[in-house]
Design an enzyme around this catalytic site. Structure first.
Site, mmCIF file in Angstrom:
data_model
loop_
_atom_site.group_PDB
_atom_site.id
_atom_site.type_symbol
_atom_site.label_atom_id
_atom_site.label_comp_id
_atom_site.label_asym_id
_atom_site.label_seq_id
_atom_site.Cartn_x
_atom_site.Cartn_y
_atom_site.Cartn_z
ATOM 1 N N GLU A 1 0.855 -1.286 0.009
ATOM 2 C CA GLU A 1 0.167 -0.044 -0.016
ATOM 3 C C GLU A 1 0.752 1.309 -0.011
ATOM 4 O O GLU A 1 0.668 2.260 -0.656
ATOM 5 C CB GLU A 1 -0.913 0.002 1.277
ATOM 6 C CG GLU A 1 -2.121 0.848 1.235
ATOM 7 C CD GLU A 1 -2.903 0.944 2.608
ATOM 8 O OE1 GLU A 1 -2.610 0.345 3.293
ATOM 9 O OE2 GLU A 1 -3.756 1.904 2.472
ATOM 10 N N ASP A 2 1.800 1.024 0.888
ATOM 11 C CA ASP A 2 2.497 2.510 0.994
ATOM 12 C C ASP A 2 4.048 2.857 0.273
ATOM 13 O O ASP A 2 4.876 3.610 0.389
ATOM 14 C CB ASP A 2 3.010 2.580 2.404
ATOM 15 C CG ASP A 2 1.732 2.912 3.300
ATOM 16 O OD1 ASP A 2 0.532 3.380 2.565
ATOM 17 O OD2 ASP A 2 1.696 2.435 4.279
#
Ligand code: MN
Length: 714
Positions: A76-77
């Site tokens: 996600e990051d």
């Protein structure tokens, strides 16, 4: 900040296998991709996955779970991809990490509290590996521990979501320590005032209460030693949140909440638990309705314990839980207890299939007093027959497994379903029969002129969609039948010189509709369109009704009367057949009053002849049919006559005026002179019946110099 070595040490305590190195590799990878990222606290981002991994190690989860915990935010990051995770750590880690990523991407925070149950179910349904949820809970737990770094508005939103969704999931999975910590943290941010008040109140008499705890603990221990039972006694304060809940539920002031302290007695065996229960009840008076045997009847999440409340040594209510060490372990970690490693021994790979613990529950089903209720609980929790999807606005809709965008559309609104032309799922066009998957964001494309299709019935799953589509098809069919039925009726009524619309406005319509078993005239007309009944059936009923009321001037006679003036009804009735084409034999020209007979001709209805007509006598008797004159009709019939007379001036004029005096009309006339001044005049006259004909003939005979008058056979 916890260090990787601390985590490795924790794992080493319960895990003896040789694949613990996956944790170290995950750590190195996570550190590399998160490098440079910083949390709101100012700490390096890596501190977060490390803390999460630490919590998972506290839950004694397998190395794969802990590695996945270290990697839970990388997709996600960071620039890391699912493929890369799989190539380095294998498909299992990838599956778990992607599961967590998917949960994080859900727009849950936009949902309101009333959606909470749906969201909880959706999260449980989405996580096809329970480890995804355990990591998500650990993730949330650490986020709550560091919530102070957010702005107050954000704190409240996150805290509310934590309370509504994650604390409830932890409770459902029986992981009470997480449930309790999440509740406590959320309470602190959601209702800071009450939280601080309770903290203050608990602290106020703390010395006294601590003394009380010590005293009760000592009393119990003493007694147990006397009875020769080895046990551990724990005295503890209940959580601030549960005290607050109790105050709310029972509408109590803090001073009135007595049982803010609870005791737990932990033993080795189940018989010891019941033995201890007996001893406690002999020491202090139990409050009967407060006793609960969760050992005999475990909670669906496997929680087991004996609960009792007694009037303690100082007249206060004292809550006591009695359980074995194993039960205590399950009570603390719930589902995780079934997933974690026992005494350094790895759980059998096969047994550790996703829902091994449920297997366990199902096998022990006989222990449940209400197995249906139990199965229902398990089903709702982890075997949902449902999928949970989002509207583009983030609202959750629950649909049966296998449901399609069409089901979704009808769930939103019938109109949306009816006009549904296409669907986008997660931003991409999909076929209408696409099977929705939990977490999908579904957008329906509609068009005003679009209508449902019969084909949709082949794939829709919801009752609502099915019935709405059927209803639409039925309406369509009805409209078609209605217009066809109307057309048929108008035609048939015209044939009988009647007006269908006048009929519809008549008093008789309601009765006739009811007699055919319909509610409305529309239904009756539609059933004609369907071919179930014929327009003639209606006309007959109508005629019969009009006949019953002969004396009154019914609309029927009015209509028919008007029409008669225009063009008379057939003058011949054919027995047993109402509506049949009748022609008259040109050979014999029958006139009402003549004996007649009918012959069925192929394709031309019935031909009527005089009974003594030579042509009639030649016809096949099998085709003969009885006919009779219809006396009510005022039709006229042509008859050819011959007048024989002596020639004189004005003869033709005299004959013509005599004929018209008798009300007959002359169609044609022709005269031939024979020898000796005798003239034969031929007339085709039109008469209503034989009476008129005979009167006419008699009158002609009386004319001067007329010798004879004959009706001609032909
Ligand atoms: Mn995270």
């Amino acid at each position: 900040m916890i260090r990787i070595n601390d985590i490795m040490d924790k794992v080493a305590e319960y895990f003896a296998g040789d694949n613990a190195d996956i944790i170290e590799r995950a750590y190195v990878y996570s550190a590399r991709v998160h490098d440079g990222q910083v949390r709101l606290s100012g700490e390096p981002y890596l501190s977060h996955p490390l803390e999460v991994a630490g919590i998972l190690a506290d839950m004694k989860l397998d190395p794969v779970s802990i590695a996945a915990g270290l990697l839970h935010d990388v997709v996600e990051d960071t620039h890391a991809s699912a493929e890369e995770i799989e190539s380095i750590f294998g498909p299992e880690v990838r599956h778990i990490v992607m599961g967590v990523t998917k949960l994080s991407a859900m727009p849950v925070s936009s949902a309101q509290a009333r959606q909470a149950e749906n969201i909880r179910q959706m999260i449980l349904a989405m996580a096809d590996d329970i480890r995804v949820i355990l990591i998500k809970l650990a993730d949330r737990l650490h986020n709550m521990r560091t919530l102070q770094f957010h702005v107050p508005r954000k704190q409240k939103v996150i805290a509310q979501e934590t309370l509504d969704i994650y604390a409830a999931i932890a409770a459902r999975l029986g992981i009470y320590w997480i449930k309790s910590e999440l509740e406590e943290g959320a309470f602190r941010y959601i209702n800071t005032e009450s939280y601080e008040k309770i903290i203050g109140l608990v602290a106020k008499n703390k010395t006294e209460r601590d003394k009380f705890i010590k005293k009760v603990k000592a009393l119990i221990e003493e007694k147990m030693i006397a009875e020769g039972l080895e046990c551990e006694v724990i005295g503890r304060y209940k959580s601030n949140y549960s005290i607050y809940q109790k105050m709310l539920q029972q509408n109590l002031a803090f001073e009135e909440v007595y049982d803010i302290i609870a005791f737990r007695i932990i033993l080795d065996t189940i018989p010891q638990c019941y033995e201890v229960l007996g001893i406690i009840h002999s020491m202090w008076k139990p409050i009967a309705k407060k006793f609960k045997d969760y050992i005999g009847v475990p909670k669906p999440n496997m929680y087991q314990s004996l609960h009792t409340t007694v009037i303690g040594p100082m007249g206060e209510r004292v809550e006591i839980q009695i359980r074995t060490k194993e039960m205590d372990r399950v009570a603390q970690s719930g589902i995780a207890a079934h997933w974690s490693y026992k005494e350094g021994r790895q759980v059998d790979e096969n047994v550790s299939s996703t829902y091994a613990w449920i297997q366990n529950l199902v096998e022990n089903q006989e222990n449940f007093h209400d197995p249906d209720e139990f199965m229902e609980n398990v089903r709702i929790d982890l075997f949902p027959d449902e999928v949970y999807v989002f509207t583009p606005q983030g609202e959750i809709k629950s649909l049966p497994k296998g449901a399609t965008p069409v089901d979704f559309a009808f769930m939103i609104h019938t109109e949306v379903g009816n006009q549904c032309t296409g669907a986008k799922v997660n931003g991409r066009m999909v076929p209408l029969k696409y099977e929705l998957v939990t977490g999908d964001i579904v957008e329906i494309i509609t068009s005003k002129n679009h209508n449902p299709s019969k084909d949709w019935l082949n794939f829709v799953k919801t009752v609502k969609a099915r019935s709405r589509i059927r209803q639409w098809i039925k309406t369509q069919d009805k409209e078609r039948s209605l217009s066809l039925g109307r057309e048929m009726c108008e035609k048939a009524f015209r044939k009988y010189r009647m007006n269908f619309n006048t009929f519809l406005k008549s008093d008789e319509v309601g009765e006739i509709v009811a007699e055919f078993g319909f509610k409305t005239a529309e239904d009756l007309i539609a059933s004609i369109g369907y071919g179930k009944i014929t327009p003639l059936q209606i006309i007959r009923r109508f005629a019969a009704k009009a006949g019953e009321e002969e004396n009154k001037e019914s609309i029927f006679t009015k209509i028919v009367g008007q029409v008669r003036k225009k063009r008379p009804k057939a003058g011949v009735m054919v027995k047993g057949i109402d509506d049949i084409l009748v022609r008259f034999g040109k050979c014999c020209q029958p006139v009402p009053g003549d004996a007649i007979t009918g012959y069925i001709t192929r394709g031309y209805g019935v031909t009527v002849h005089r009974s003594n007509c030579v042509n009639a006598l030649k016809m096949n008797p099998e085709r003969q049919i009885d006919v009779d004159w219809n006396r009510e009709t005022k039709e006229s019939y042509p008859v050819k006559i011959r007048v024989r007379s002596y020639d004189r001036v004005g003869l033709l004029a005299d004959i013509a005026s005599t004929i018209s005096q008798k009300g007959a009309n002359i169609l044609s006339a022709e005269t031939t002179t024979r020898e000796s001044k005798v003239v034969d005049s031929y007339f085709t006259i039109v008469v209503a019946d034989t009476d008129q004909l005979n009167e006419t003939l008699t009158a002609i005979k009386k004319i001067n110099l007329v010798q004879e008058v004959h009706r001609l056979r032909r």
